[in-house]
Every structure is written in structure tokens, then in C-alpha cells.
Motif scaffolding. Structure first.
Motif, PDB file in Angstrom:
ATOM      1  N   ALA A   1      52.209 -41.206 -24.695  1.00  0.00           N
ATOM      2  CA  ALA A   1      51.929 -40.213 -25.728  1.00  0.00           C
ATOM      3  C   ALA A   1      52.307 -38.816 -25.264  1.00  0.00           C
ATOM      4  N   TYR A   2      52.019 -38.491 -24.007  1.00  0.00           N
ATOM      5  CA  TYR A   2      52.362 -37.168 -23.495  1.00  0.00           C
ATOM      6  C   TYR A   2      53.868 -37.021 -23.305  1.00  0.00           C
ATOM      7  N   LEU A   3      54.536 -38.100 -22.931  1.00  0.00           N
ATOM      8  CA  LEU A   3      56.000 -38.050 -22.838  1.00  0.00           C
ATOM      9  C   LEU A   3      56.623 -37.814 -24.211  1.00  0.00           C
ATOM     10  N   GLU A   4      56.060 -38.444 -25.229  1.00  0.00           N
ATOM     11  CA  GLU A   4      56.578 -38.234 -26.583  1.00  0.00           C
ATOM     12  C   GLU A   4      56.409 -36.781 -27.010  1.00  0.00           C
ATOM     13  N   ARG A   5      55.279 -36.186 -26.680  1.00  0.00           N
ATOM     14  CA  ARG A   5      55.063 -34.779 -27.036  1.00  0.00           C
ATOM     15  C   ARG A   5      56.014 -33.880 -26.253  1.00  0.00           C
ATOM     16  N   ALA A   6      56.280 -34.235 -25.006  1.00  0.00           N
ATOM     17  CA  ALA A   6      57.259 -33.466 -24.229  1.00  0.00           C
ATOM     18  C   ALA A   6      58.639 -33.579 -24.858  1.00  0.00           C
ATOM     19  N   GLY A   7      58.980 -34.757 -25.363  1.00  0.00           N
ATOM     20  CA  GLY A   7      60.248 -34.923 -26.054  1.00  0.00           C
ATOM     21  C   GLY A   7      60.332 -34.085 -27.308  1.00  0.00           C
ATOM     22  N   GLN A   8      59.242 -34.030 -28.041  1.00  0.00           N
ATOM     23  CA  GLN A   8      59.224 -33.214 -29.252  1.00  0.00           C
ATOM     24  C   GLN A   8      59.391 -31.739 -28.914  1.00  0.00           C
ATOM     25  N   LEU A   9      58.767 -31.308 -27.834  1.00  0.00           N
ATOM     26  CA  LEU A   9      58.894 -29.908 -27.412  1.00  0.00           C
ATOM     27  C   LEU A   9      60.328 -29.603 -27.007  1.00  0.00           C
ATOM     28  N   ALA A  10      60.961 -30.526 -26.272  1.00  0.00           N
ATOM     29  CA  ALA A  10      62.368 -30.332 -25.890  1.00  0.00           C
ATOM     30  C   ALA A  10      63.260 -30.308 -27.129  1.00  0.00           C
ATOM     31  N   TRP A  11      62.957 -31.167 -28.078  1.00  0.00           N
ATOM     32  CA  TRP A  11      63.736 -31.196 -29.316  1.00  0.00           C
ATOM     33  C   TRP A  11      63.630 -29.867 -30.050  1.00  0.00           C
ATOM     34  N   GLU A  12      62.429 -29.306 -30.134  1.00  0.00           N
ATOM     35  CA  GLU A  12      62.222 -28.055 -30.870  1.00  0.00           C
ATOM     36  C   GLU A  12      63.009 -26.903 -30.264  1.00  0.00           C
ATOM     37  N   ARG A  13      63.303 -26.967 -28.979  1.00  0.00           N
ATOM     38  CA  ARG A  13      64.098 -25.889 -28.372  1.00  0.00           C
ATOM     39  C   ARG A  13      65.584 -26.254 -28.296  1.00  0.00           C
ATOM     40  N   GLY A  14      65.979 -27.359 -28.940  1.00  0.00           N
ATOM     41  CA  GLY A  14      67.380 -27.709 -29.051  1.00  0.00           C
ATOM     42  C   GLY A  14      67.962 -28.430 -27.863  1.00  0.00           C
ATOM     43  N   ASP A  15      67.129 -28.919 -26.951  1.00  0.00           N
ATOM     44  CA  ASP A  15      67.611 -29.636 -25.779  1.00  0.00           C
ATOM     45  C   ASP A  15      67.666 -31.127 -26.119  1.00  0.00           C
ATOM     46  N   ARG A  16      68.789 -31.565 -26.694  1.00  0.00           N
ATOM     47  CA  ARG A  16      68.898 -32.931 -27.204  1.00  0.00           C
ATOM     48  C   ARG A  16      68.798 -33.965 -26.091  1.00  0.00           C
ATOM     49  N   GLU A  17      69.475 -33.713 -24.980  1.00  0.00           N
ATOM     50  CA  GLU A  17      69.510 -34.695 -23.893  1.00  0.00           C
ATOM     51  C   GLU A  17      68.129 -34.876 -23.268  1.00  0.00           C
ATOM     52  N   ALA A  18      67.444 -33.758 -22.988  1.00  0.00           N
ATOM     53  CA  ALA A  18      66.099 -33.858 -22.409  1.00  0.00           C
ATOM     54  C   ALA A  18      65.146 -34.536 -23.380  1.00  0.00           C
ATOM     55  N   ALA A  19      65.253 -34.197 -24.656  1.00  0.00           N
ATOM     56  CA  ALA A  19      64.392 -34.828 -25.654  1.00  0.00           C
ATOM     57  C   ALA A  19      64.607 -36.336 -25.663  1.00  0.00           C
ATOM     58  N   LEU A  20      65.861 -36.768 -25.661  1.00  0.00           N
ATOM     59  CA  LEU A  20      66.148 -38.201 -25.691  1.00  0.00           C
ATOM     60  C   LEU A  20      65.596 -38.893 -24.450  1.00  0.00           C
ATOM     61  N   ARG A  21      65.724 -38.267 -23.290  1.00  0.00           N
ATOM     62  CA  ARG A  21      65.184 -38.877 -22.060  1.00  0.00           C
ATOM     63  C   ARG A  21      63.681 -39.068 -22.158  1.00  0.00           C
ATOM     64  N   HIS A  22      62.986 -38.055 -22.644  1.00  0.00           N
ATOM     65  CA  HIS A  22      61.528 -38.170 -22.787  1.00  0.00           C
ATOM     66  C   HIS A  22      61.170 -39.272 -23.781  1.00  0.00           C
ATOM     67  N   PHE A  23      61.845 -39.307 -24.909  1.00  0.00           N
ATOM     68  CA  PHE A  23      61.532 -40.321 -25.915  1.00  0.00           C
ATOM     69  C   PHE A  23      61.815 -41.728 -25.380  1.00  0.00           C
ATOM     70  N   GLN A  24      62.923 -41.890 -24.692  1.00  0.00           N
ATOM     71  CA  GLN A  24      63.258 -43.203 -24.145  1.00  0.00           C
ATOM     72  C   GLN A  24      62.244 -43.652 -23.105  1.00  0.00           C
ATOM     73  N   GLU A  25      61.827 -42.733 -22.240  1.00  0.00           N
ATOM     74  CA  GLU A  25      60.828 -43.079 -21.241  1.00  0.00           C
ATOM     75  C   GLU A  25      59.498 -43.422 -21.903  1.00  0.00           C
ATOM     76  N   ALA A  26      59.153 -42.723 -22.966  1.00  0.00           N
ATOM     77  CA  ALA A  26      57.918 -43.025 -23.690  1.00  0.00           C
ATOM     78  C   ALA A  26      57.957 -44.437 -24.271  1.00  0.00           C
ATOM     79  N   VAL A  27      59.094 -44.825 -24.839  1.00  0.00           N
ATOM     80  CA  VAL A  27      59.221 -46.169 -25.412  1.00  0.00           C
ATOM     81  C   VAL A  27      59.171 -47.229 -24.317  1.00  0.00           C
ATOM     82  N   ARG A  28      59.792 -46.956 -23.175  1.00  0.00           N
ATOM     83  CA  ARG A  28      59.718 -47.915 -22.067  1.00  0.00           C
ATOM     84  C   ARG A  28      58.283 -48.078 -21.582  1.00  0.00           C
ATOM     85  N   THR A  29      57.539 -46.986 -21.582  1.00  0.00           N
ATOM     86  CA  THR A  29      56.159 -47.034 -21.105  1.00  0.00           C
ATOM     87  C   THR A  29      55.241 -47.720 -22.105  1.00  0.00           C
TER      88      THR A  29
END
Length: 485
Positions: free
Chosen positions: A240-268
Motif C-alpha cells: 500500500a505504501y509503495l502504491e502511494r509512493a508510485g502515485q506521488l512519483a506520477w503526480e510529479r511526472g516521473d513516469r519511470e519511477a512511478a512504474l517501478r513503485h507500482f510494479q513492486e507493489a503488485v509483486r508484493t
């Protein structure tokens, strides 16, 4: 042999020899232990086995009691366990409160609003059985109100719980979210300060991150979420915290970092559909459209949130697939209707949809009522945009300023909010402010929407370069006390 048996009888040592051998082996197995005065004392160098890990039911119970995400399979087991217990002990107020909190979490994780009436019945039953000193049930009702997006009710239940148990930290976490939803950011910050004095840990770090994000402190928010994910005790909580970190990265336009966070959240936690929808968002921005569509479809198949349907519909629309977009918009309407039967307030997402894709005047009516009931920043932005789409730009600008001006409480850095205000300013022929807002939107996140980001670039291009009249004259004399010179 006979003399030995007689000695045993005389001393009272009647235990047979095999039993003695078992006892001796047991004592030898506790290395470095001695019995002194009837107590077992561990000597230096002794080793003890670690306590057994809690089972899935206990893990889910601890999670819902602390207001942190729980794994869906564990939640199902907890619900089955509490339901079975209450069939034999129907007056167990604590079990009713646990069951109610579990229903809330199950409904939130699955977007199945049918769990919410069950949760309300369980939590109210707990209060009826034990009206005094039952802060867990009051906390549960506050969490239920938040899941239903009913911030006034969440505030009432949260404040009642705080009155009953002033030192209960979980209540403060719920109140922070309730105050934020009501647009009372000062109360949210004050309550966060109280929370951080009462407790520490990943849940508190995540709540602090949300408040920092709303203040525009994105780096601080990201740091708190990183710490929360690193110290989370269970996979579902960490995801859940990784997903929120991904959302925060997305909001600042960092697509690659956002995707990494979201992918790690799904793996977890493969059941975290919010992270799958986040993957769709980031993949679309990266131009990986086929993968983005698949991610959105997977999220919607297991958690059919109206917000995901709106995002997927707009992605289809940006691809020129109008029929596929309409299918998602119909799903959005149906899901909002179903959720309303469970007490969920879907007025914000429905108003946003209607403003852009259906009837802006209906959106204005819907969002104006929502603003009177719970005047949060997101509602101010949506109402301002609906007013613009309905041709009422002067009034629209007032709400757009609330959503974006620090003076009015709009401290969150949102590309969508800045885009909305820029378009409204342009419609009012305020070209300088319009240009600044559109530039800000694209600076924050150039990929914020598959529909609106291209529109922002087109609007900025149409405005052209700043004219001389848009540039302040720094050579003019400064005036003081009514006199220039």
C-alpha cells in the motif's frame, strides 16, 4: 533389583524408569536452564526458540485494529472466524467491532459497497452491547464513513472516539483524513502533530506523507513513504505504501519511477488493484498503450472502481476509440449507482465525468451540493471546471483559485488543477495568468492526462509568446505613501 525397588518405594519415587529418561531428556534440551525456587531461570548463553509467528487471522485482526491494509485472503479468514464466534457468543462486543472493521477493509479493498451495510450493522451492534469505552467501534464507524466518502460523518465519529479515548492514536489518523476531506487543512495539520506525539511507525509516516503532499511538500512526502514501506510489518501494508509512493512519483511526472513503485507493489501484493491501475497510468504515459490497456482491464476486473473506468475511458477516447470509451463511461455510471446503494458518495467522480463527457449543467448542480456538504480541495477544482464547461467562467475562477492558491488553501501541486485554472483564465481573456497556469501544469506533469495534457499544450501554443503588456515594467518608478519618485 529387589533392594533397588524397595528404596524407590521408601522414598516415594514411584515413576517408572522410561518416564525418568523422558524427563531427563527434556531438561537436557533446555540448554543453560536451572530451576530456582520453583522458577525457570535462563543462564548466560541460553538459547530460546522465537515466538511463533501470528497466523493469518491474527495478522488481519491486528491490521484492522491498527487501521492498516490487510491481505485479502487473511481478511476473508478473519471474517469467517468472527462470524463463527458470534454465532455462539452473540453478545461479544469486541468481536462485533472486529468484524465490522474487517467488513470495512474488505469493501475498500474490493470496491464492493455491499460490505458497508454489513459493517455498519456490526459496529452499531457492538456499541449497543457496550456503549461506554468502546472506542474500537467508534473508530470503525469513522473508517466506514471515510470508505463511503462521507467526511462529516467521519469527523463526528472520530471526535466521539477521541473524547472516549484521548490517547488512542488510531483515532487521530482517521481524523486527519476526515479534516482533509472537509478542506480543514489547519485542523488536519494540528491533529497530525498530536498523532506523531502519541505514536510512531509506518502507519503514522504514511499519514504524515499524505498531509505533506497536500501542502506541496513532495520531497518530504516521498521520504516519509519510503520509510513507511521499508518498516512495514506485512506485505499488504508495504504494498500500500509503495502504491502511494508510485502515485506521488506520477503526480510529479516521473513516469519511470512511478512504474517501478507500482510494479513492486503488485509483486508484493498481487491483490492491490490500485497499483495495477497505476501501472496503466504510467504505461500509457510511456507510450506502452497495449500494456496500459491490459493493466487497466485487470484492475477493473477485480476492483471495478468508477475512477478506474473514467481513466480507461479517457485513454480509449485519446486513441479515437469512442465506442470503447462509452462502454467504460456506462460502467462508471452503473458502479456509482451500485455504490450509492451501499451508502457511498460518488458525486465527485460522477460530477467530473459529467463535466467533460455528459451534461456540465448537471455536473454543476451535483458538485455545488457536494461543496456545501464537504468543501474539500478536489471538490473546489471539480466545481470550478464544471462551471467553466457550463459557460460560467467568472464564478468558475473563484473555485479554481481555491483549488490552486496557497492563500485559499490550495497548496497541493496538481497538474490537473493548474490546467483547469489556466483554461478558465484564458476564457476570461486573462492571457498572462492563463499562460503561467498552463506552463505550471506541464511543468508539474507533462503526462497528467491522455486527453487534457495534449489540450494544455495546444492551448499554450495558441496563446503564443508573452506580449509586452503581459510583462511587468520594472523601470517604472515605485510609489510609496501615495507619492511616486
Amino acid at each position: 533389583m529387589e533392594m533397588h525397588e524397595q528404596e524407590e518405594a521408601r522414598t516415594g519415587a514411584a515413576a517408572p524408569r522410561p518416564a525418568r529418561r523422558v524427563l531427563a531428556a527434556s531438561v537436557a534440551g533446555v540448554a543453560g536452564a536451572a530451576v530456582l525456587g520453583g522458577a525457570l531461570v535462563l543462564l548466560p548463553g541460553a538459547r530460546t526458540a522465537p515466538p511463533p509467528a501470528p497466523g493469518p487471522v491474527a495478522q488481519a485482526r491486528d491490521a484492522v485494529a491498527s487501521g492498516v491494509p490487510a491481505a485479502l485472503p487473511d481478511l476473508a479468514l478473519l471474517i469467517t472466524d468472527r462470524e463463527a464466534r458470534l454465532r455462539t457468543r452473540p453478545r461479544d462486543a469486541r468481536s462485533w467491532a472486529v468484524l465490522g472493521a474487517a467488513y470495512v477493509e474488505q469493501g475498500r479493498r474490493t470496491a464492493e459497497a455491499a460490505y458497508y451495510p454489513k459493517a455498519e450493522r456490526a459496529l452499531r451492534t457492538s456499541l449497543e452491547l457496550r456503549a461506554r469505552r468502546n472506542a474500537p467501534a467508534l473508530d470503525g464507524l469513522a473508517a466506514l464513513a471515510l470508505a463511503r466518502r462521507d467526511f462529516p460523518a467521519a469527523r463526528r465519529w472520530g471526535e466521539a472516539a477521541r473524547k472516549r479515548a484521548p490517547k488512542r492514536w488510531t483515532t487521530r489518523a482517521l481524523l486527519v483524513e476526515a479534516y482533509t476531506g472537509l478542506g480543514d487543512h489547519r485542523a488536519a495539520r494540528r491533529t497530525l502533530a498530536e498523532l506523531m506525539k502519541l505514536h510512531s511507525g509506518p502507519a503514522v509516516l504514511a499519514r504524515a506523507a499524505a498531509v505533506y503532499r497536500d501542502r506541496g511538500w513532495r520531497e518530504d512526502a516521498a521520504a516519509r513513504l519510503a520509510d513507511a514501506a521499508a518498516s512495514a510489518g506485512a506485505p499488504a501494508e508495504r504494498a500500500a505504501y509503495l502504491e502511494r509512493a508510485g502515485q506521488l512519483a506520477w503526480e510529479r511526472g516521473d513516469r519511470e519511477a512511478a512504474l517501478r513503485h507500482f510494479q513492486e507493489a503488485v509483486r508484493t501484493d498481487p491483490d492491490l488493484r490500485a497499483a495495477q491501475a497505476g501501472q496503466g497510468r504510467a504505461l500509457a504515459a510511456l507510450g506502452r498503450t497495449t500494456e496500459a490497456l491490459a493493466a487497466y482491464r485487470m484492475a477493473l476486473a477485480r476492483q471495478p472502481c468508477p475512477e478506474y473506468a473514467l481513466e480507461l475511458g479517457e485513454l480509449y477516447e485519446s486513441l479515437g476509440l469512442a465506442q470503447a470509451a462509452r462502454v467504460q463511461y456506462d460502467l462508471l455510471r452503473e458502479r456509482v449507482r451500485q455504490a450509492a446503494a451501499g451508502g457511498v458518495d460518488g458525486e465527485l467522480v460522477l460530477g467530473r465525468f459529467e463535466a467533460d463527457h455528459a451534461d456540465p449543467r448537471a455536473a454543476v448542480r451535483r458538485l455545488r451540493t457536494e461543496w456545501r456538504r464537504q468543501p474539500g480541495t478536489a471538490v473546489a477544482d471539480a466545481l470550478g471546471w464544471a462551471l467553466h464547461r457550463a459557460g460560467r467562467d467568472e464564478e468558475a475562477l473563484r473555485f479554481a483559485r481555491i483549488a490552486t492558491d496557497r492563500v485559499h488553501g490550495g497548496e497541493v501541486r496538481s497538474a490537473l488543477y493548474s490546467y483547469h485554472r489556466g483554461v478558465i483564465e484564458r476564457a476570461l481573456e486573462r492571457y498572462g495568468p492563463a499562460r503561467r497556469q498552463l506552463q505550471e501544469a506541464l511543468r508539474i506533469n507533462p503526462y497528467f492526462s491522455p486527453v487534457h495534457a495534449p489540450a494544455a499544450r495546444a492551448a499554450l501554443a495558441a496563446l503564443g509568446e508573452p506580449q509586452v503588456r503581459d510583462v511587468p515594467d520594472f523601470t517604472a518608478p515605485r510609489c510609496r505613501s501615495g507619492r511616486c519618485g
